[in-house]
Scaffold this motif. Sequence first.
Motif, PDB file in Angstrom:
ATOM      1  N   GLU A 144      44.236  13.080  89.322  1.00 55.62           N
ATOM      2  CA  GLU A 144      45.065  12.017  88.379  1.00 55.62           C
ATOM      3  C   GLU A 144      44.981  10.729  89.004  1.00 55.62           C
ATOM      4  O   GLU A 144      44.935   9.624  88.412  1.00 55.62           O
ATOM      5  CB  GLU A 144      46.463  12.448  87.967  1.00 55.62           C
ATOM      6  CG  GLU A 144      46.417  13.623  87.018  1.00 55.62           C
ATOM      7  CD  GLU A 144      47.829  14.158  86.756  1.00 55.62           C
ATOM      8  OE1 GLU A 144      48.700  13.953  87.906  1.00 55.62           O
ATOM      9  OE2 GLU A 144      47.892  14.867  85.767  1.00 55.62           O
ATOM     10  N   GLU A 145      45.123  10.493  90.356  1.00 57.96           N
ATOM     11  CA  GLU A 145      45.050   9.292  91.075  1.00 57.96           C
ATOM     12  C   GLU A 145      43.755   8.574  91.153  1.00 57.96           C
ATOM     13  O   GLU A 145      43.598   7.466  90.953  1.00 57.96           O
ATOM     14  CB  GLU A 145      45.369   9.532  92.469  1.00 57.96           C
ATOM     15  CG  GLU A 145      45.723   8.346  93.439  1.00 57.96           C
ATOM     16  CD  GLU A 145      45.980   8.470  94.990  1.00 57.96           C
ATOM     17  OE1 GLU A 145      45.665   7.654  95.675  1.00 57.96           O
ATOM     18  OE2 GLU A 145      46.375   9.891  95.147  1.00 57.96           O
ATOM     19  N   GLN A 146      42.695   9.417  91.073  1.00 55.64           N
ATOM     20  CA  GLN A 146      41.466   8.762  91.122  1.00 55.64           C
ATOM     21  C   GLN A 146      41.065   8.447  89.693  1.00 55.64           C
ATOM     22  O   GLN A 146      40.485   7.489  89.484  1.00 55.64           O
ATOM     23  CB  GLN A 146      40.485   9.951  91.467  1.00 55.64           C
ATOM     24  CG  GLN A 146      38.956   9.622  91.430  1.00 55.64           C
ATOM     25  CD  GLN A 146      38.543   8.577  92.296  1.00 55.64           C
ATOM     26  OE1 GLN A 146      38.906   8.595  93.431  1.00 55.64           O
ATOM     27  NE2 GLN A 146      37.898   7.426  91.937  1.00 55.64           N
ATOM     28  N   LEU A 147      41.689   9.256  88.518  1.00 52.36           N
ATOM     29  CA  LEU A 147      41.636   8.947  87.351  1.00 52.36           C
ATOM     30  C   LEU A 147      42.157   7.437  87.193  1.00 52.36           C
ATOM     31  O   LEU A 147      41.600   6.496  86.253  1.00 52.36           O
ATOM     32  CB  LEU A 147      42.077   9.877  86.438  1.00 52.36           C
ATOM     33  CG  LEU A 147      42.273   9.390  84.901  1.00 52.36           C
ATOM     34  CD1 LEU A 147      40.999   9.347  84.271  1.00 52.36           C
ATOM     35  CD2 LEU A 147      42.909  10.679  84.250  1.00 52.36           C
ATOM     36  N   ARG A 148      43.132   7.245  87.342  1.00 58.26           N
ATOM     37  CA  ARG A 148      43.856   6.009  87.188  1.00 58.26           C
ATOM     38  C   ARG A 148      43.231   4.811  87.858  1.00 58.26           C
ATOM     39  O   ARG A 148      43.096   3.896  87.284  1.00 58.26           O
ATOM     40  CB  ARG A 148      45.344   5.979  87.769  1.00 58.26           C
ATOM     41  CG  ARG A 148      46.319   6.922  87.167  1.00 58.26           C
ATOM     42  CD  ARG A 148      47.733   6.591  87.586  1.00 58.26           C
ATOM     43  NE  ARG A 148      48.093   7.034  88.974  1.00 58.26           N
ATOM     44  CZ  ARG A 148      48.453   8.282  89.188  1.00 58.26           C
ATOM     45  NH1 ARG A 148      48.644   9.200  88.211  1.00 58.26           N
ATOM     46  NH2 ARG A 148      48.592   8.847  90.396  1.00 58.26           N
ATOM     47  N   ALA A 149      42.581   4.995  88.955  1.00 64.07           N
ATOM     48  CA  ALA A 149      41.672   4.052  89.685  1.00 64.07           C
ATOM     49  C   ALA A 149      40.397   3.692  88.773  1.00 64.07           C
ATOM     50  O   ALA A 149      40.213   2.667  88.856  1.00 64.07           O
ATOM     51  CB  ALA A 149      41.268   4.496  91.285  1.00 64.07           C
ATOM     52  N   ASP A 150      39.664   4.941  88.211  1.00 63.11           N
ATOM     53  CA  ASP A 150      38.546   4.647  87.526  1.00 63.11           C
ATOM     54  C   ASP A 150      38.874   4.005  86.019  1.00 63.11           C
ATOM     55  O   ASP A 150      38.130   2.981  85.811  1.00 63.11           O
ATOM     56  CB  ASP A 150      38.026   6.301  87.089  1.00 63.11           C
ATOM     57  CG  ASP A 150      37.217   7.081  88.491  1.00 63.11           C
ATOM     58  OD1 ASP A 150      37.001   6.332  89.423  1.00 63.11           O
ATOM     59  OD2 ASP A 150      37.308   8.118  88.435  1.00 63.11           O
TER      60      ASP A 150
END
Length: 322
Positions: free
Chosen positions: A282-288
């Motif tokens: 989810e953290e990676q998704l927010r960055a993407d």
Amino acid sequence: MAKFKTDEEYFADREYVRKGWLDKITLQPDMGGSPAMLKAYLSKAVADKPTAAMQFGTAFHGSLLEGRALRPIHASRRGTKAYEGEVAMILESEPNAHCLPLKDYDRAMFMREAVMNPTTEAGEFAKHLLVGLPGMNEYVFHGTMSVDGTCLPDETRNRLGLGDYGRAGAFYDIKGKAKIDRLCADQGKLIIVDLKTSADASPGAFARSSAKFRYVYQQAYYNRVARRWRLQRTEHERRETDHDFLSQDWSDTEYWMVVVQSDRSGIVAAYQCDPDDIEREEEQLRADLALYAQCKLENKWPPAESKPTTLSLPSWYWRNNG
């Protein structure tokens, strides 16, 4: 919720983000993505030709989830005149049928039988998710997601030469969509079911497949789109739906992967993702999402950073040739 009525409409759309786009833009190590790669992908006039494995998965999904007929092709090789001639004859009378080479057809029918007549606890639970609960198949979520621009690290923004918009804590509004294999409800929970086929459905092997194909990231994305969809439904949509369970409110959302081993073993598994893995994705998704939003805002799609470097052979090479 009448948008994207057909697969062609869904995949041709260039306004709503989907998970496959984020696979192209992510700067996550070993993924090989970049804003430039996504821009090139979206500029293609013709979609990539599906592989034989993808065609098999699509046919199996269509048979199990949409009730579409499977038909065997007896010609020995795909792409030959004999093969294409058989396909054309079948589609003339059954335009919605899926055609497969005879061996693949037999395999798909065996797999379908394994799902519908389970012999294990996991198989029983998988069948319950697929046909035992009120729900609908091939459902498309779409809605607006709000993403905090500060989710894009300053180091990434500086490296790619992007502007300062996100540093001020500004929020981006992104239109997102997701095509769900099956959506159902049970005891106040909304359940997203993702049907997968895999050469090896065992926990260890499928965990490796989940890492390679970003299935946990896919769950994080589905959860986010579904959460926004739940909040953005209008009272009219709640009242007018033909599906009673869609008119309800839910206390929670669950995500299950039903995995059918793509051979004649009869193995059917049901997996949930590790909560810690979901949180990290989810953290990676927010960055993407923040990266996508800022690239779109500035109309700037830079490639990933690349420096002259030393290339080392992989460890398996020396194990095999030592």
